[in-house]
Design an enzyme around this catalytic site. Structure first.
Site, PDB file in Angstrom:
ATOM      1  N   GLN A  27       0.841  -1.188   0.000  1.00  0.00           N
ATOM      2  CA  GLN A  27       0.000   0.000   0.000  1.00  0.00           C
ATOM      3  C   GLN A  27       0.880   1.243   0.000  1.00  0.00           C
ATOM      4  O   GLN A  27       1.860   1.301   0.742  1.00  0.00           O
ATOM      5  CB  GLN A  27      -0.861  -0.058   1.265  1.00  0.00           C
ATOM      6  CG  GLN A  27      -1.916   0.964   1.395  1.00  0.00           C
ATOM      7  CD  GLN A  27      -2.902   0.547   2.482  1.00  0.00           C
ATOM      8  OE1 GLN A  27      -3.481  -0.525   2.407  1.00  0.00           O
ATOM      9  NE2 GLN A  27      -3.082   1.385   3.469  1.00  0.00           N
ATOM     10  N   GLY A  28       0.535   2.199  -0.827  1.00  0.00           N
ATOM     11  CA  GLY A  28       1.276   3.450  -0.884  1.00  0.00           C
ATOM     12  C   GLY A  28       0.324   4.620  -1.060  1.00  0.00           C
ATOM     13  O   GLY A  28      -0.765   4.470  -1.621  1.00  0.00           O
ATOM     14  N   TYR A  29       0.762   5.773  -0.588  1.00  0.00           N
ATOM     15  CA  TYR A  29      -0.082   6.968  -0.599  1.00  0.00           C
ATOM     16  C   TYR A  29       0.444   7.987  -1.599  1.00  0.00           C
ATOM     17  O   TYR A  29       1.600   8.376  -1.546  1.00  0.00           O
ATOM     18  CB  TYR A  29      -0.166   7.563   0.809  1.00  0.00           C
ATOM     19  CG  TYR A  29      -0.927   6.632   1.714  1.00  0.00           C
ATOM     20  CD1 TYR A  29      -2.305   6.744   1.854  1.00  0.00           C
ATOM     21  CD2 TYR A  29      -0.278   5.592   2.349  1.00  0.00           C
ATOM     22  CE1 TYR A  29      -3.011   5.857   2.631  1.00  0.00           C
ATOM     23  CE2 TYR A  29      -0.978   4.688   3.134  1.00  0.00           C
ATOM     24  CZ  TYR A  29      -2.349   4.828   3.269  1.00  0.00           C
ATOM     25  OH  TYR A  29      -3.052   3.926   4.028  1.00  0.00           O
ATOM     26  N   ILE A  30      -0.450   8.422  -2.488  1.00  0.00           N
ATOM     27  CA  ILE A  30      -0.125   9.445  -3.472  1.00  0.00           C
ATOM     28  C   ILE A  30      -0.326  10.826  -2.854  1.00  0.00           C
ATOM     29  O   ILE A  30       0.464  11.735  -3.082  1.00  0.00           O
ATOM     30  CB  ILE A  30      -1.019   9.297  -4.722  1.00  0.00           C
ATOM     31  CG1 ILE A  30      -0.695   7.983  -5.432  1.00  0.00           C
ATOM     32  CG2 ILE A  30      -0.851  10.489  -5.648  1.00  0.00           C
ATOM     33  CD1 ILE A  30      -1.622   7.677  -6.585  1.00  0.00           C
TER      34      ILE A  30
END
Length: 160
Positions: A27-30
């Protein structure tokens, strides 16, 4: 508008029941706004998802958030993933039924190793409020900023 109503708890230990389904999640956040709105990417097995979450307004932490998710193809995901640099996490999610509800246990990896949380989603706020947490759940962390995935992905484990 799709709404997510959930409560989240810390776990001191976790042994997956035989019925649990395990999924690995990257999971990664833009983008993360001051009001808690987040735009995130997830790779779950061979699936790719773009999601936006936004909390509901109010003075107290709420179990209610607006959540919209859309499937991406692998190329779209690959194009966007570099934008999440510095705001990523990995975890194994175990899904199973317990005490008449579906429980999602996240066992974090990498710099977050040792952290385990349980989440339960509900159909209504009264149902969430009435939920008697099982004895094996630890302290409730619903709405605690230090334990939100967006914070964990950027800042790591809470200091206390």
């Amino acid at each position: 508008m799709p709404v997510e109503i959930e409560r989240k708890f810390l776990l001191s230990a976790f042994e997956p029941p035989p019925t649990a389904v395990r999924q690995h999640i990257e999971q990664g956040y833009i983008a993360i706004k001051e009001d808690g709105t987040e735009v995130r990417l997830r790779r779950i097995g061979g699936s790719f998802v773009l999601g936006v979450k936004r909390g509901t307004s109010g003075p107290e932490p709420s179990p209610v958030r607006i959540e919209v998710e859309r499937e991406l193809d692998e190329g779209e995901f690959a194009d966007l993933w570099p934008a999440t640099e510095g705001a990523r996490l990995a975890k194994d999610r175990y899904t199973f039924d317990a005490s008449g509800v579906t429980v999602y246990v996240d066992v974090y990896q990498g710099e977050l190793a040792g952290l385990r949380t349980a989440e339960v989603e509900f159909d209504s706020e009264p149902e969430a409020a009435a939920f008697p947490a099982p004895d094996w759940f630890g302290p409730e962390i619903t709405g605690v900023k230090a334990y939100k995935n967006q914070t964990l992905a950027r800042q790591g484990l809470p200091k206390s």
